[in-house]
Design a protein around this motif. Structure first.
Motif, PDB file in Angstrom:
ATOM      1  N   HIS A 169      11.639   4.317 -13.840  1.00  0.00           N
ATOM      2  CA  HIS A 169      12.800   3.498 -13.489  1.00  0.00           C
ATOM      3  C   HIS A 169      12.794   3.178 -11.987  1.00  0.00           C
ATOM      4  N   ARG A 170      12.520   4.195 -11.196  1.00  0.00           N
ATOM      5  CA  ARG A 170      12.525   3.994  -9.741  1.00  0.00           C
ATOM      6  C   ARG A 170      11.385   3.064  -9.308  1.00  0.00           C
ATOM      7  N   ILE A 171      10.211   3.277  -9.889  1.00  0.00           N
ATOM      8  CA  ILE A 171       9.062   2.440  -9.512  1.00  0.00           C
ATOM      9  C   ILE A 171       9.333   0.980  -9.895  1.00  0.00           C
ATOM     10  N   LEU A 172       9.870   0.776 -11.095  1.00  0.00           N
ATOM     11  CA  LEU A 172      10.131  -0.603 -11.537  1.00  0.00           C
ATOM     12  C   LEU A 172      11.136  -1.285 -10.606  1.00  0.00           C
ATOM     13  N   ASP A 173      12.088  -0.529 -10.111  1.00  0.00           N
ATOM     14  CA  ASP A 173      13.060  -1.091  -9.181  1.00  0.00           C
ATOM     15  C   ASP A 173      12.341  -1.535  -7.894  1.00  0.00           C
ATOM     16  N   GLU A 174      11.450  -0.695  -7.414  1.00  0.00           N
ATOM     17  CA  GLU A 174      10.720  -1.031  -6.184  1.00  0.00           C
ATOM     18  C   GLU A 174       9.728  -2.173  -6.407  1.00  0.00           C
ATOM     19  N   GLU A 175       9.290  -2.324  -7.631  1.00  0.00           N
ATOM     20  CA  GLU A 175       8.265  -3.332  -7.929  1.00  0.00           C
ATOM     21  C   GLU A 175       8.801  -4.761  -7.942  1.00  0.00           C
ATOM     22  N   LYS A 176      10.140  -4.910  -7.950  1.00  0.00           N
ATOM     23  CA  LYS A 176      10.691  -6.279  -8.039  1.00  0.00           C
ATOM     24  C   LYS A 176      10.177  -7.139  -6.885  1.00  0.00           C
ATOM     25  N   LEU A 177      10.160  -6.547  -5.709  1.00  0.00           N
ATOM     26  CA  LEU A 177       9.730  -7.294  -4.529  1.00  0.00           C
ATOM     27  C   LEU A 177       8.228  -7.595  -4.587  1.00  0.00           C
ATOM     28  N   THR A 178       7.446  -6.585  -5.004  1.00  0.00           N
ATOM     29  CA  THR A 178       5.997  -6.784  -5.095  1.00  0.00           C
ATOM     30  C   THR A 178       5.661  -7.865  -6.114  1.00  0.00           C
ATOM     31  N   SER A 179       6.395  -7.877  -7.228  1.00  0.00           N
ATOM     32  CA  SER A 179       6.141  -8.894  -8.255  1.00  0.00           C
ATOM     33  C   SER A 179       6.431 -10.288  -7.709  1.00  0.00           C
ATOM     34  N   ALA A 180       7.533 -10.412  -6.975  1.00  0.00           N
ATOM     35  CA  ALA A 180       7.878 -11.718  -6.394  1.00  0.00           C
ATOM     36  C   ALA A 180       6.803 -12.132  -5.386  1.00  0.00           C
ATOM     37  N   THR A 223       0.830  -1.201   0.000  1.00  0.00           N
ATOM     38  CA  THR A 223       0.000   0.000   0.000  1.00  0.00           C
ATOM     39  C   THR A 223       0.865   1.251   0.000  1.00  0.00           C
ATOM     40  N   GLN A 224       1.846   1.239   0.893  1.00  0.00           N
ATOM     41  CA  GLN A 224       2.743   2.390   1.007  1.00  0.00           C
ATOM     42  C   GLN A 224       3.453   2.645  -0.331  1.00  0.00           C
ATOM     43  N   ASP A 225       3.906   1.558  -0.952  1.00  0.00           N
ATOM     44  CA  ASP A 225       4.596   1.692  -2.245  1.00  0.00           C
ATOM     45  C   ASP A 225       3.663   2.251  -3.317  1.00  0.00           C
TER      46      ASP A 225
END
Lengths: 268, 75
Positions: free
Chosen positions: A150-161, A68-70
């Motif tokens: 670019h920054r969002i995609l970097d943060e999304e790695k964890l959410t995707s996993a 949610t925070q992300d």
């Protein structure tokens, strides 16, 4: 004491040179795309937040809070771009879900998600779609958007996993698989439509202006390459099939007459 | 979703280490930080990352609790 003005130390928003797009179709499509990314991030964050005290495990509850925070953070990073572009009366960024009557998010997120299987479907199917669009603008010549993507995609790695883990978790037994299958059946067609019809003018104009790198169909194929194999592995049926000889996903006719191209959502 | 219809989970211990950036101290040693429950190591790593995201860690490890061998037992 320095005689420098504050603009030299910390330039105000108006101090930067305005980003110019000569092609009006491309600019309109860019404004629309930013509203679409912002709203989908906002509503995904909002809907997941409503499960931040109700996940099946303490771990999933904590994960919902973090996601949610992300997501809300991503929407807050994206919305200010709407005011930065030289476009009259852009959609306003959302801070509350009733701030604006017109929504640019998928209809699946309109109401609070009624079940955990809906949360899993939203994270597993809506999240990756937004990420594909972000990949398409990650090298955009509109640098403010490219940097944020670019920054969002970097943060999304964890959410995707995390989302992949949730799909495996829910599809582990017959009951969970059946519930999740129902949610996928509700949402999958809307997500296929979400990338727009092949050769859509606005997206083509954005491509020719260097604002995006992928066409509608390239985005849809990339999306299917991300989500369809996992669903198949977990025994979830989808209306798509990979054509080995052509190296692409086939999905049959889509109900474009039910599609709102401006708000990128199924009509109610 | 009821817990009894979920994939079985096991317990993992979470270990973390901070770096000493901005301090004269040596790097902080690895320490036990808590635990998570997950169905597989990959999920445990994701949960640990999400739940124990309080520092920019130098290192983070998850270890299945069942793999830890007790060497000294309290009397």
């Amino acid at each position: 004491m320095s005689e420098r003005g504050t603009d030299e130390v910390a330039p105000s928003r108006g101090a930067e040179s305005e980003f110019v797009v000569e092609n009006d179709d491309a600019l309109a499509a860019l404004v629309n795309l930013i509203a679409v990314i912002g709203d989908n991030e906002y509503f995904l964050g909002r809907r997941v937040s409503e499960w931040a005290d109700a996940g099946p495990l303490l771990e999933s509850t904590a994960a919902c809070a973090a996601i949610t925070q992300d997501k809300l953070g991503h929407s807050r990073a994206i919305y200010p771009l709407l005011e930065e572009l030289p476009w009259t009366n852009p959609p306003a960024g959302l801070q509350g879900e009733k701030d604006r009557a017109r929504r640019y998010s998928v209809s699946f997120l309109d109401e609070p998600l009624p079940s955990w299987s809906s949360v899993v479907a939203a994270l597993a199917l809506v999240g990756p779609a937004v990420n594909v669009v972000l990949e398409s603008v990650e090298n955009s010549r509109y640098e403010s958007l490219a940097r944020r993507a670019h920054r969002i995609l970097d943060e999304e790695k964890l959410t995707s996993a995390y989302a992949e883990g949730l799909v495996r978790q829910i599809a582990y037994n017959e009951r969970g698989r059946k519930l999740f299958q129902e949610r996928v059946d509700e949402l999958f067609t809307e997500m296929l439509l979400w990338f727009g019809p092949e050769g859509e003018e606005g997206i083509e104009a954005m491509k020719s202006e260097g604002l995006a790198s992928m066409s509608n169909e390239e985005m849809r194929q990339k999306y299917l390459g991300k989500v369809a194999p996992l669903l198949e592995e977990c025994g979830i049926n989808t209306p798509v099939e990979f054509n080995e000889s052509e190296g692409k996903w086939e999905y049959g006719e889509l109900p474009w007459d039910e599609w709102n191209a401006l708000q990128r959502r199924l009509e109610a | 979703m009821p817990l009894d219809s979920m994939r079985p989970v096991e317990n993992y211990e979470v270990f973390t280490a901070r770096d000493s950036k901005g301090s004269a101290d040596k790097d902080f040693p690895l320490r036990h930080n808590g635990n998570v429950r997950a169905s597989e190591p990959r999920d445990a790593a994701v949960y640990a990352h999400l739940m124990y995201d309080e520092w920019r860690w130098r290192g983070m490890f998850v270890v299945p609790t069942d793999s830890i061998i007790r060497v000294i037992r309290p009397e």
